[in-house]
Write a protein that holds these residues in place. Structure first.
Motif: not given
Length: 380
Positions: A217-243
């Protein structure tokens, strides 16, 4: 199948009035280079391509060139985030499709473009796409008025569950099943520059909204790179540039995902090295000036550890030209509640009143008083 996951570009973002298109161009060029170097088959851009719903022509040109650059060697899927104008992205769908780019601006049902079926890297893939969904569209206006906030939160949660159930009903065991969405998962850490009104409370949903059979699961919205605790792989890539300076500690990356049917996805973070750093410095003017040789091109927020005085900002900027924000350390700022109100009286001159104000504000600088006297003389 190799997948590149990125999100939250926020092209067109300014920082304290300073344009950053040149920085975005370097970062996006690096992302295109990473996609080519790692020979990715599919690129997922999980929303917030732009920082505003009405981006400038230069910002649009940069995003279009980047998507075309990515599409030369891979299929590209990009969805709208809460900063984007979804209908505008949908308007360009026919043109983008001709270039191998799928744009999705508004939520769609599975049979109307919400579930993409494609072949990449020799593997079949199902990609469920969910752009940002505003609560006022997920929950009717009447319900927003008559229900409690808790009930509306639950309604938004259920709406997303129903939408995702529709989008992922076509997932198959012999294909790579992917979800890309722009939303807030409960427990996610904020990067520091998100639009909180569309990120917290009724906009946060549990990770259990995603199906167990999703490979990634490829997520956007939260700007910090992180993996969420979920029944499947859920990841935020984070923003590539600090806004914003709230994101100065974030490490910008893109996610390289390797997935195949029947096996968990393997995720590798690829650092983004061309992003211009944001830093906060503390010290007296003399101490800050001594750091001038160590800051390079970093954008600076400066906290001065000495009382306010006329010309203080000018002195800081002269020593540190990249200082975009200059503030006084609260320890050296006069407490507002302790400032005496100038006592009235027709017999007191404006200079007397201004001098009393300066004393209460903790500003002791003869130049300010001289400037006030000169301006007063010109006005009189």
């Amino acid at each position: 199948m190799r997948i590149l996951h990125t999100a939250d570009w926020h092209v067109g973002k300014t920082l304290k009035g300073r344009g950053r298109l040149d920085e975005h161009e370097r970062v996006l060029r690096e992302i295109v280079g990473i996609a080519r170097e790692h020979e990715v088959d599919l690129v997922l851009v999980a929303g917030d391509l732009y920082d505003t719903a009405a981006p400038s022509a230069h910002a649009q040109s940069l995003v279009v060139r980047t998507l075309l650059g990515l599409a030369r060697d891979a299929q590209v899927v990009a969805i709208a985030g809460n900063h984007d104008h979804g209908p505008a992205l949908d308007a360009y769908r026919p043109l983008a499709s001709a270039a191998g780019i799928t744009l999705v601006g508004a939520p769609r049902t599975a049979d109307n473009g919400g579930l993409l079926q494609l072949t990449a890297g020799g593997e079949r893939a199902n990609v469920a796409v969910l752009p940002f969904l505003s609560q006022r569209y997920a929950v009717s206006a009447a319900e927003l008025i008559t229900r409690t906030p808790g009930e509306n939160t639950g309604a938004y949660d259920q709406q997303l569950r129903d939408i995702l159930a529709n989008l992922t009903a076509g997932f198959r065991d012999d294909a790579v099943n992917l979800v890309t969405a722009h939303l807030t998962v409960i427990g996610g850490g904020f990067g520091g520059g998100e639009r909180e009104a569309q990120s917290i409370f009724e906009y946060a949903v549990p990770a259990t909204v995603f199906p167990v059979d999703a490979h990634y699961v490829a997520l956007g919205h939260l700007h910090r790179r992180q993996r969420m605790d979920a029944p499947c792989p859920v990841h935020y890539s984070g923003a590539p540039l600090a806004v914003d300076f709230g994101e100065q500690e974030n490490e910008p990356v893109v996610c390289l995902v390797e997935a195949s049917p029947g096996r968990p996805a393997r995720v590798t973070d690829i650092p983004i090295t061309t992003a211009r750093r944001l830093r906060t410095l503390h010290g007296t003017v003399a101490e800050l000036a001594a750091l001038a040789g160590d800051v390079g091109e970093d954008w600076l927020r400066v906290v001065v550890r000495e009382p306010a005085r006329a010309g203080l900002r000018d002195d800081v900027v002269a020593a540190l030209p990249n200082a975009l924000e200059v503030r006084i350390d609260p320890e050296f700022a006069a407490p507002t509640e302790a400032r005496p109100r100038p006592s009235g009286g027709a017999d007191r001159s404006p200079a007397d009143l201004f001098g009393e104000y300066l004393a209460g504000a903790g500003v002791a600088d003869a130049r300010v008083e001289k400037l006030f006297a000169r301006l007063l003389d010109e006005v009189g």
